[in-house]
Design a protein around this motif. Structure first.
Motif, PDB file in Angstrom:
ATOM      1  N   PRO A  34      -1.127   3.625   4.337  1.00  8.41           N
ATOM      2  CA  PRO A  34      -0.849   3.741   5.981  1.00  8.41           C
ATOM      3  C   PRO A  34       0.416   4.495   6.029  1.00  8.41           C
ATOM      4  CG  PRO A  34      -0.664   1.749   5.074  1.00  8.41           C
ATOM      5  CD  PRO A  34      -1.337   2.341   3.934  1.00  8.41           C
ATOM      6  N   LEU A  35       0.671   5.353   7.047  1.00 11.33           N
ATOM      7  CA  LEU A  35       1.710   5.920   7.219  1.00 11.33           C
ATOM      8  C   LEU A  35       3.046   5.041   6.912  1.00 11.33           C
ATOM      9  CD1 LEU A  35       0.843   8.055  10.667  1.00 11.33           C
ATOM     10  CD2 LEU A  35       1.134   8.718   8.134  1.00 11.33           C
ATOM     11  N   GLU A  36       2.945   3.774   7.290  1.00  6.39           N
ATOM     12  CA  GLU A  36       4.069   2.933   7.039  1.00  6.39           C
ATOM     13  C   GLU A  36       4.478   2.916   5.669  1.00  6.39           C
ATOM     14  OE1 GLU A  36       1.124   1.569   8.296  1.00  6.39           O
ATOM     15  OE2 GLU A  36       1.572   2.153  10.330  1.00  6.39           O
ATOM     16  N   VAL A  38       4.392   5.523   3.649  1.00  7.77           N
ATOM     17  CA  VAL A  38       4.538   6.970   3.222  1.00  7.77           C
ATOM     18  C   VAL A  38       5.684   7.112   2.399  1.00  7.77           C
ATOM     19  CG1 VAL A  38       5.936   7.989   5.195  1.00  7.77           C
ATOM     20  CG2 VAL A  38       4.483   9.520   3.836  1.00  7.77           C
ATOM     21  N   LEU A  56      -2.975  10.050   3.508  1.00  7.19           N
ATOM     22  CA  LEU A  56      -2.299   9.221   4.469  1.00  7.19           C
ATOM     23  C   LEU A  56      -3.133   8.783   5.481  1.00  7.19           C
ATOM     24  CD1 LEU A  56       0.799  11.174   4.671  1.00  7.19           C
ATOM     25  CD2 LEU A  56       0.655   9.475   3.365  1.00  7.19           C
ATOM     26  N   ILE A  57      -3.195   7.459   5.853  1.00  8.18           N
ATOM     27  CA  ILE A  57      -4.002   6.866   6.927  1.00  8.18           C
ATOM     28  C   ILE A  57      -3.217   6.540   8.213  1.00  8.18           C
ATOM     29  CG2 ILE A  57      -5.608   5.012   7.647  1.00  8.18           C
ATOM     30  CD1 ILE A  57      -5.881   4.600   4.448  1.00  8.18           C
ATOM     31  N   PRO A  58      -3.434   7.358   9.340  1.00 10.19           N
ATOM     32  CA  PRO A  58      -2.929   7.221  10.646  1.00 10.19           C
ATOM     33  C   PRO A  58      -2.864   5.834  11.158  1.00 10.19           C
ATOM     34  CG  PRO A  58      -4.644   8.775  10.801  1.00 10.19           C
ATOM     35  CD  PRO A  58      -4.583   8.397   9.423  1.00 10.19           C
TER      36      PRO A  58
END
Length: 58
Positions: A34-36, A38, A56-58
């Motif tokens: 998840p973006l958190e 990155v 990356l998963i939004p």
């Protein structure tokens, strides 16, 4: 230092997507995060030894 020039090409991108979806163009995915997370993924890539890329998963 090297400069890279990029131009959008939707038709070519579509062709690459079709080849990847059919398995003709192999993809190496290390992990999907998840973006958190990155920043963690970026640090991991910087350290080296990671085979594949992060998705990356939004």
């Amino acid at each position: 230092m090297t400069a890279v020039e990029v131009r959008p090409d939707g038709a070519r991108l579509g062709g690459l997507l079709a080849r990847a979806a059919s398995g003709e163009l192999p993809l190496r995915v290390h992990d999907a995060v998840p973006l958190e997370k990155v920043a963690e993924a970026h640090r991991s890539m910087a350290l080296g030894g990671v085979r594949g890329r992060y998705v990356l998963i939004p």
